[in-house]
Design an enzyme around this catalytic site. Sequence first.
Site, PDB file in Angstrom:
ATOM      1  N   HIS A  31       7.275   7.619  -8.134  1.00  0.00           N
ATOM      2  CA  HIS A  31       7.975   8.157  -6.962  1.00  0.00           C
ATOM      3  C   HIS A  31       9.226   8.936  -7.420  1.00  0.00           C
ATOM      4  CE1 HIS A  31       5.723   5.167  -4.487  1.00  0.00           C
ATOM      5  NE2 HIS A  31       6.088   5.866  -3.436  1.00  0.00           N
ATOM      6  N   HIS A  61       1.042   8.869   5.681  1.00  0.00           N
ATOM      7  CA  HIS A  61       2.476   9.117   5.890  1.00  0.00           C
ATOM      8  C   HIS A  61       3.098   9.864   4.713  1.00  0.00           C
ATOM      9  CE1 HIS A  61       2.427   5.495   3.399  1.00  0.00           C
ATOM     10  NE2 HIS A  61       3.620   5.869   2.981  1.00  0.00           N
ATOM     11  N   ASP A 113       6.455  10.101   2.285  1.00  0.00           N
ATOM     12  CA  ASP A 113       7.634   9.361   1.824  1.00  0.00           C
ATOM     13  C   ASP A 113       8.793  10.339   1.667  1.00  0.00           C
ATOM     14  OD1 ASP A 113       6.360   6.937   1.595  1.00  0.00           O
ATOM     15  OD2 ASP A 113       6.314   6.918  -0.594  1.00  0.00           O
ATOM     16  N   TRP A 146       1.204  -2.936   4.544  1.00  0.00           N
ATOM     17  CA  TRP A 146       1.739  -3.546   3.321  1.00  0.00           C
ATOM     18  C   TRP A 146       2.002  -5.023   3.609  1.00  0.00           C
ATOM     19  CZ3 TRP A 146       3.153  -1.904  -1.645  1.00  0.00           C
ATOM     20  CH2 TRP A 146       2.906  -0.554  -1.916  1.00  0.00           C
ATOM     21  N   HIS A 182       5.399   3.127   6.725  1.00  0.00           N
ATOM     22  CA  HIS A 182       4.480   3.277   5.580  1.00  0.00           C
ATOM     23  C   HIS A 182       3.055   2.842   5.897  1.00  0.00           C
ATOM     24  CE1 HIS A 182       7.677   4.445   2.819  1.00  0.00           C
ATOM     25  NE2 HIS A 182       8.411   3.701   3.625  1.00  0.00           N
ATOM     26  N   GLU A 227       0.888   9.678   1.292  1.00  0.00           N
ATOM     27  CA  GLU A 227       0.026   8.559   0.901  1.00  0.00           C
ATOM     28  C   GLU A 227      -0.979   8.229   2.011  1.00  0.00           C
ATOM     29  OE1 GLU A 227       3.372   6.486  -1.996  1.00  0.00           O
ATOM     30  OE2 GLU A 227       3.472   6.172   0.163  1.00  0.00           O
ATOM     31  N   HIS A 279      13.457   6.639   0.755  1.00  0.00           N
ATOM     32  CA  HIS A 279      12.664   5.418   0.627  1.00  0.00           C
ATOM     33  C   HIS A 279      13.049   4.633  -0.641  1.00  0.00           C
ATOM     34  CE1 HIS A 279       9.324   2.703   0.649  1.00  0.00           C
ATOM     35  NE2 HIS A 279       8.562   3.371  -0.175  1.00  0.00           N
TER      36      HIS A 279
HETATM   37 ZN   LIG Z   1       5.023   5.184   1.435  1.00  0.00          ZN
END
Ligand SMILES: [Zn+2]
Length: 210
Positions: free
Chosen positions: A160, A53, A55, A19, A49, A172, A59
């Site tokens: 989410h 992975h 979540d 990210w 992340h 994800e 998160h």
């Molecule tokens: Zn994530």
Amino acid sequence: MAKKWIDITQPFTNTIATWPGDTPFTFDLAYTKYETGSVNIGRFTTSTHTGTHADAPFHFDDNTPTVDQLDINVFIGTALVVDLSNKMELCSEDFKDIDLRGAKRILLKLHQEVNFEEFPELVPIIHPDIAPFLKEKGVVLLGVDCPSVDALDSKSLNTHHSLYNNGIYIIENLVLQNITPGFYEFIGLPLNIVGADAAPVRAVISKIDD
Ligand SMILES: [Zn+2]
């Protein structure tokens, strides 16, 4: 014939996509066999992340379970791989004709091809209304082949939240580009990192004969 398992996990390399602004993945040897005289000893650093992975709701919500508190039973069982890679927007309508035949996990193929080394500029928009709809069908896990179930610039993370509020866990960055839609046995357990907001998953599937 013995059951064959297929790896659907992004390989962790020192060039795997991160990210923007987040901690990149790095692995190296902290001590070499040459130095220690007996063993190589590695170490790694990563955002939780990066790569494939799970979540945890922590998160996006402070007073909710962390990854070690998630029910591991959700991460093992029958899954349906669905190809919706022709869509840029998804809502409950897109799932209305899907026959889950009791499968409680959906793995969504949203891209024909994914470059693990490049963070995408755009991911399909998944409408939060899919969560109550999928819950109704008994779904407990949703996996996707992109870094987020919400728009990449979303601050509210509505999908989410909606998934969590409907008891659906999230994985994800699965690798589904070479996977034929259909029913599979699925195992994708997150590392037991106490207090973590997410954790790497090694995900594998095995085809179930129709
Ligand atoms: Zn994530």
